[in-house]
Enzyme design. Structure first.
Site, mmCIF file in Angstrom:
data_model
loop_
_atom_site.group_PDB
_atom_site.id
_atom_site.type_symbol
_atom_site.label_atom_id
_atom_site.label_comp_id
_atom_site.label_asym_id
_atom_site.label_seq_id
_atom_site.Cartn_x
_atom_site.Cartn_y
_atom_site.Cartn_z
ATOM 1 N N GLY A 80 -29.434 3.313 -70.448
ATOM 2 C CA GLY A 80 -29.027 4.707 -70.244
ATOM 3 C C GLY A 80 -27.522 4.804 -70.267
ATOM 4 C CB CYS B 92 -28.765 -1.959 -71.132
ATOM 5 S SG CYS B 92 -27.031 -1.595 -71.407
ATOM 6 C CE1 TYR B 93 -27.295 3.825 -64.917
ATOM 7 C CE2 TYR B 93 -29.701 3.762 -64.753
ATOM 8 C CZ TYR B 93 -28.472 4.199 -64.280
ATOM 9 O OH TYR B 93 -28.426 5.007 -63.170
ATOM 10 C CG HIS C 112 -30.058 -2.523 -75.836
ATOM 11 N ND1 HIS C 112 -30.726 -1.503 -75.189
ATOM 12 C CD2 HIS C 112 -28.760 -2.407 -75.488
ATOM 13 C CE1 HIS C 112 -29.868 -0.783 -74.493
ATOM 14 N NE2 HIS C 112 -28.664 -1.313 -74.648
ATOM 15 C CD GLU D 212 -34.069 -1.899 -76.411
ATOM 16 O OE1 GLU D 212 -34.120 -3.039 -75.908
ATOM 17 O OE2 GLU D 212 -33.309 -1.012 -75.982
ATOM 18 C CG ASP E 169 -49.723 13.271 -87.442
ATOM 19 O OD1 ASP E 169 -49.774 12.063 -87.719
ATOM 20 O OD2 ASP E 169 -48.675 13.872 -87.164
ATOM 21 C CE LYS F 6 -46.848 10.605 -89.447
ATOM 22 N NZ LYS F 6 -46.966 12.058 -89.186
#
Ligand code: XMP
Length: 511
Positions: free
Chosen positions: A53, A80-81, A170, A172, A228, A367
């Site tokens: 964040g 991180c944060y 990070h 990710e 979708d 998705k």
């Protein structure tokens, strides 16, 4: 089902964390950082992740989690944060890096302690993605340091006994070389996940739930032919097929052969499929309209009118099904952003078609998971792998006034571009690609004569989230082939342009 709870502290990669967890076949949800403790208990996670964040944990008004979260006996990973918050909440000290050399942004060589469960079986040194101006000056009691970089001695911490882990970088993002593996270690080694999140299971569960919820009721679905709503139609047809009516409004602004493909995919299923050919109505309403937002509004409104008229013919429906997916849910629940374009989706139907409840069976899926579910349900790859196509269709790819002739011309040019991209094997690598009919006409020479015809623009972009995009570096030979074919095969076009703008500052679509 095993669940990971991701508490959102406002970082830009938060959705990516959720996708990375799901990719490892572990179900997760992203919730606001101040989720009440009793709700967290009810959610019953096997692990909790604090995201990054933009704030500083030592400021009084910075976002915090309920302190009770540390008493749940559930493993926590702070990123991180989130890592700094974990450290501060448990008695460590986080301060601003006054010396610029202690701030880290970008790829950073990092050294790991492989005895920490997060880094088990991974190289002792590799690149991580750092983005922090604060750092942990003192780690809490019970914690040990498990990674460092040249600038940061506290790149990762852990207290194995309590199951608390923190990483300053990070994991990710792709720039962290072994980020996926670290998350996998957290999920499987620390949290003890088994990986029970698969689309085959989701399908089975959803079919059972839908049958229980709908009972003998009737379900109405507005089918656009996009990924979708097509996957939703297939899911509902499997669950409650004979009680389902699908209304497919062909607004005359679809791509070449698109309407027939949709019809072919659904007409053989045990459901009431209704194709409404309403092209004329839409073109009538669009006559003389040149302003992009006005076009979008007209199409959205007209769509609803046609759908309502058809719904009346079908009679009272108990449920209206909508193809809402998880990114829409996250967007509406966790943040506000400026309206650049008013998106028209078939989901935005008003409460006037006489249904009692709304069904949104895909609301927890990303998705790529929707696509996977579509495959499970036996939809053809041509529908499942379809690139995004905007609700207002080709109308927002014809700049200026939309006419039948212009749509016909664009349809042909677009089909040629898509065909050549597929032949070159680039249909899986380009995120979205299409042709646009500009309202620019220019002089050309064809044969021995002068021409004064339209310029077609080609657009192809690379993106993972469509919020930002880069133009595709398509091979010149491919662009050459497409250009020659379009000018030769599509009467009314004498010039082909390739769009080399990224988003921002441009957008993907032209209007
Ligand atoms: P922009 O042009 O905003 O497009 O950069 C980002 C992505 O959104 C798609 N798009 C739409 N999708 N209804 C939709 O369902 C719409 O009105 C709409 N407008 C844009 C666009 O194709 C791209 O994938």
């Amino acid at each position: 089902m095993e669940k990971i709870l991701i508490l959102d502290f406002g970082g830009q990669y938060n959705r990516l964390i959720a996708r990375r967890v799901r990719e490892q076949h572990v179900y997760c949800e992203l919730h606001p950082h101040d989720m009440p403790l009793d709700e967290i208990r009810r959610f019953d996670p096997i692990g909790i992740i604090f995201t990054g964040g933009p704030h500083s944990v030592y400021l009084a008004d910075s976002p915090k989690a309920d302190p009770g979260v540390f008493e749940l006996g559930v493993p926590i990973l702070g990123i991180c944060y989130g890592c700094q918050l974990l450290a501060q909440a448990l008695g460590g000290l986080v301060i601003a890096a006054e010396d610029a050399s202690a701030r880290e942004y970008g790829k950073t060589e990092t050294v790991f302690d492989p005895s920490c469960a997060l880094f088990r079986d991974l190289p002792e040194e590799s690149v991580t993605w750092m983005s922090h101006g604060d750092f942990m000056a003192r780690v809490p009691e019970g914690f040990r340091l498990t990674a460092h970089s040249a600038a940061c001695p506290t790149a990762a911490i852990c207290d194995e006994e309590r199951g608390f882990y923190g990483v300053q970088f990070h994991p990710e993002v792709d720039h962290t070389a072994f980020g996926r593996e670290m998350l996998r270690n957290y999920l499987y080694t620390v949290c003890g996940a088994h990986g029970d999140w698969t689309m085959a299971d989701f399908k089975r569960r959803s079919v059972d739930e839908l049958r229980a919820r709908v009972g003998r009721g009737r379900v109405l679905l507005a089918l656009s032919g996009g990924v979708d709503s097509s996957v939703l139609a297939a899911l509902l047809s499997e669950a409650v097929g004979r009680q389902l009516s699908c209304v497919f409004v062909d607004h005359g602004l679809l791509r070449k052969r698109e309407a027939d493909e949709v019809e072919a995919a659904f007409s053989s299923r045990a459901l009431d499929f209704r194709r409404v050919d309403a092209g004329g109505r839409f073109l009538d309403r669009l006559r003389g309209v040149t302003e992009p937002e006005e076009k979008r509004h007209i199409i959205g409104e007209e769509f609803i009118r046609v759908f309502e008229a058809e719904a009346k013919k079908i009679g009272a429906a108990d449920y209206l099904a909508q193809g809402t997916i998880y990114p829409d849910v996250i967007e509406s629940g966790l943040g506000q952003s400026a309206v650049i374009k008013s998106h028209h989706n078939v989901g935005g139907l008003p409460d006037t078609v006489g249904f009692k409840e709304v069904l949104e069976p895909l609301r927890l899926l990303f998705k790529d998971e929707v696509r996977q579910l579509g495959r499970e349900l036996g939809l053809p790859e041509s529908l499942v792998a379809r690139q995004p196509f905007p609700g207002p269709g080709l109308a927002i790819r014809v700049i200026g006034e939309v006419t039948e002739e212009k749509i016909a011309l664009l349809r042909e040019a677009d089909a040629i571009f898509r065909e050549e991209i597929a032949k070159a094997g680039l249909d899986r690598t380009a995120s979205q690609y299409f042709a646009v009919l500009t309202n620019l006409r220019s002089v050309g020479v064809m044969g021995d004569g002068r021409s004064y015809d339209y310029a077609v623009a080609l657009r192809s972009v690379q993106t993972s989230d469509f919020m930002t995009a880069d133009f595709s570096r398509l091979p010149w030979e491919l662009l050459d082939r497409v250009s020659v074919r379009i000018v030769n095969e599509v009467t009314g076009v004498n010039r082909v342009l390739y769009d080399i703008t990224s988003k921002p500052p441009a957008t993907v679509e032209y209007e």
